[in-house]
Write an enzyme that holds these catalytic residues in place. Structure first.
Site, mmCIF file in Angstrom:
data_model
loop_
_atom_site.group_PDB
_atom_site.id
_atom_site.type_symbol
_atom_site.label_atom_id
_atom_site.label_comp_id
_atom_site.label_asym_id
_atom_site.label_seq_id
_atom_site.Cartn_x
_atom_site.Cartn_y
_atom_site.Cartn_z
ATOM 1 N N SER A 183 -1.435 6.293 -4.513
ATOM 2 C CA SER A 183 0.067 5.824 -4.755
ATOM 3 C C SER A 183 0.495 6.037 -5.387
ATOM 4 O O SER A 183 1.400 7.297 -5.172
ATOM 5 C CB SER A 183 -0.580 4.352 -4.415
ATOM 6 O OG SER A 183 0.285 3.872 -3.510
ATOM 7 N N GLU A 304 -5.020 4.019 6.369
ATOM 8 C CA GLU A 304 -3.622 3.400 5.078
ATOM 9 C C GLU A 304 -3.050 2.426 5.494
ATOM 10 O O GLU A 304 -2.885 1.919 4.531
ATOM 11 C CB GLU A 304 -2.871 4.226 4.933
ATOM 12 C CG GLU A 304 -3.226 6.103 3.787
ATOM 13 C CD GLU A 304 -4.073 6.208 2.440
ATOM 14 O OE1 GLU A 304 -2.988 4.683 1.366
ATOM 15 O OE2 GLU A 304 -4.820 7.281 1.975
ATOM 16 N N HIS A 398 -5.555 1.584 2.534
ATOM 17 C CA HIS A 398 -4.934 2.112 1.852
ATOM 18 C C HIS A 398 -5.567 1.498 -0.023
ATOM 19 O O HIS A 398 -5.559 -0.091 0.132
ATOM 20 C CB HIS A 398 -2.907 1.259 1.447
ATOM 21 C CG HIS A 398 -2.548 2.277 0.296
ATOM 22 N ND1 HIS A 398 -2.296 3.049 0.608
ATOM 23 C CD2 HIS A 398 -1.982 1.943 -0.534
ATOM 24 C CE1 HIS A 398 -2.003 3.351 -1.132
ATOM 25 N NE2 HIS A 398 -1.239 2.934 -1.942
#
Length: 514
Positions: A183, A304, A398
């Site tokens: 990320s 995600e 995610h």
């Protein structure tokens, strides 16, 4: 005990692995050093105990909706520019591969103390693991007229330099360093491999769910100005340095409440600074101006967006917003109706939230990573993590892959996202691929070429699919680009309708978050 140029440190043996925690790589970034580039730590006399994690960078807590899924320990103290080392064999003779971990958290949260990031598993398998704390939020990424940009990224560069200078004493090979991030950590890693100052410091890089990118300077300035307005101070580093730290964090959290990958909005980010980030890192990497000889492992999770929309029931709310949400996504991605129509054709049973989420994920993540891999065939490897969480609604969201990469699926903090019953064999397989990549540059599947091989990590044995995202991504290559949404002050200008949809979407979602 290991001796560094600043002093000796004593770690602990844990299950046969030598662990050194909380080693300072730079001086505390407060007082006269606040909002400034990192400076070397002050040397110390005697032996510094390295048995416990060091202080974490100042950060606001996650909202209640996100805290149930994400662990984020807080350790008080000013000496927050510190790192941790896990090694199977301290001493200069080992020359083991090294993995340096940059945590995620939108550049506003996270730390190296998250239990999921336990580097013992990498050391167990012959890789020296280093995890890093760096400045966050306005402290690390605020943009001021009286302070240099990107101090948080400069912290990470200082940590890489520390690794290069010191890791041999801990058993690592300074010439075989893999920079790995997820990320915001992956976005940071992308900027660093493109930076002129890191030449010779990085041999390989892993970008998990984050592409090389920079933020618009005006977008970051708006975040600072909104904070300054609430605090009733000038938008300068000098003025911000006078504000109580807890008040600053509360104000930052409130101003950033409506910002998210799906909704956009003002946020902190890395900016072009003419120095450490001389230009857009993605374009520099595509043009071949940076990171020659650096192998890349790039990937994403299948769903995600579900971590961005499931907490607090936002997924259902976006579905109910229907056309407003779709118009907001079109504005966010700068496309017209052709792209969402194409997604609807490809996925006739998908709801609005799924179409919005996958569109934004492709725009922000998969398209730039495909472009990067296309520019570096033969040395890039792509993957998709597709195993669905056991928790309702999250699917392959995610950050779900983190417990598998670190082979820490058995820790309670991993279960917050994965639920109970995560398959240990998938943890073993995925972790082994990262170990192999750090050691050799080859994770165990076909390198990127014109056939677009993507390794799929799901139930059962991982397999390679060819162009699994190509039908969706092809929609973007022929769709005309729509200009950025126009500010609200000119309601008649092109793009104003989409801009209005984005504002309505943020207000609606924000009301639910409160």
């Amino acid at each position: 005990m290991v001796t560094t140029p600043h002093g000796a440190v004593r770690g602990r043996y844990e299950q046969g692995i030598a662990v050194f925690r909380g080693i300072p790589y730079a001086a505390p970034p407060f007082g006269p050093r606040r909002f400034r580039p990192p400076e070397p730590p002050e040397p110390w006399d005697g032996i510094r105990d390295a048995g416990a994690f060091g202080p974490t960078a100042p950060k606001p807590p996650y909202s209640e909706a996100f805290a149930q899924y994400l662990s984020d320990p807080v350790i008080p103290g000013d000496d927050c520019l510190n790192l941790n080392v896990w090694t199977p064999e301290p001493g200069p003779s080992a020359r083991l591969p090294v993995l340096v971990w940059l945590h995620g958290g939108a550049l506003t949260r996270g730390s190296s103390a998250v239990p999921v990031y336990d580097g013992r598993t990498f050391a167990r398998d012959g890789v020296v693991c280093v995890s890093v704390n760096y400045r966050l939020g306005v402290e690390g990424y605020g943009l001021f007229p009286d302070a240099p940009p990107n101090p948080g990224l400069r912290d990470q560069l200082a940590a890489l330099r520390w690794v290069h200078q010191n890791i041999a004493a801990f058993g690592g090979d300074p010439g075989n360093v893999t920079l790995c991030g997820q990320s915001a950590g992956a976005i940071s890693a992308g900027a660093l491999i493109a930076a002129p100052q890191t030449q010779g410091l990085i041999r390989r890089a892993v970008l998990q769910s984050g592409p090389p990118e920079v933020s618009e300077r005006d977008k970051v300035r708006r975040m600072v100005r909104r904070m300054a307005t609430r605090l009733r101070i000038p938008a300068t580093a000098e003025a911000f340095a006078t504000v109580d730290r807890d008040l600053l964090l509360r104000t930052q959290a409130e101003v950033g409440r409506l910002s998210s990958p799906v909704l956009g909005g003002p946020s902190f980010g890395i900016v072009v600074d003419g120095d450490l980030v001389p230009r857009d890192p993605l374009q520099a990497l595509i043009d071949g101006e940076a990171a020659q000889g650096v192998d890349l492992l790039l990937g994403w999770t299948r769903d995600e967006y579900r971590l961005w929309l499931v907490p607090g029931g936002l997924l259902e709310r976006v579905d109910r917003l229907g056309p407003v949400a779709l118009a907001g996504a079109m504005a966010r991605c700068h496309v017209g109706h052709e792209v969402p129509r194409g997604y609807r054709t490809l996925h006739p049973d998908a709801g609005i939230a799924e179409i919005v989420g996958q569109m934004v994920t492709d725009h922000l993540l998969r398209i730039p990573l495909h472009r990067l891999a296309d520019a570096r065939p033969g040395t890039s490897y792509l993957y998709e993590f597709a195993w669905p969480s056991r928790l309702p609604g999250l699917a392959a969201c995610h950050a779900l892959e983190l417990g598998f990469v670190f082979d820490t699926g058995d820790v309670p903090e991993s279960a917050r996202l994965a639920g109970e019953g995560a398959p240990p064999e998938l943890c073993t397989t995925m972790h082994a691929a990262w170990v192999r990549f750090a050691a050799t540059g080859d994770p165990g599947w076909q390198a990127w070429d014109a056939s677009h091989p993507v390794r799929i990590f799901d139930e059962g044995v991982p397999h390679t699919a060819y162009g699994p995202r190509d039908p969706e991504l092809d929609l973007w290559s022929t769709a005309p680009t729509v200009p950025d949404p126009t500010p609200a002050s000119d309601a008649r200008a092109p793009g104003a309708e989409l801009a209005s949809a984005v504002r309505r979407l943020r207000r609606s979602v924000g009301a639910r978050r409160r």
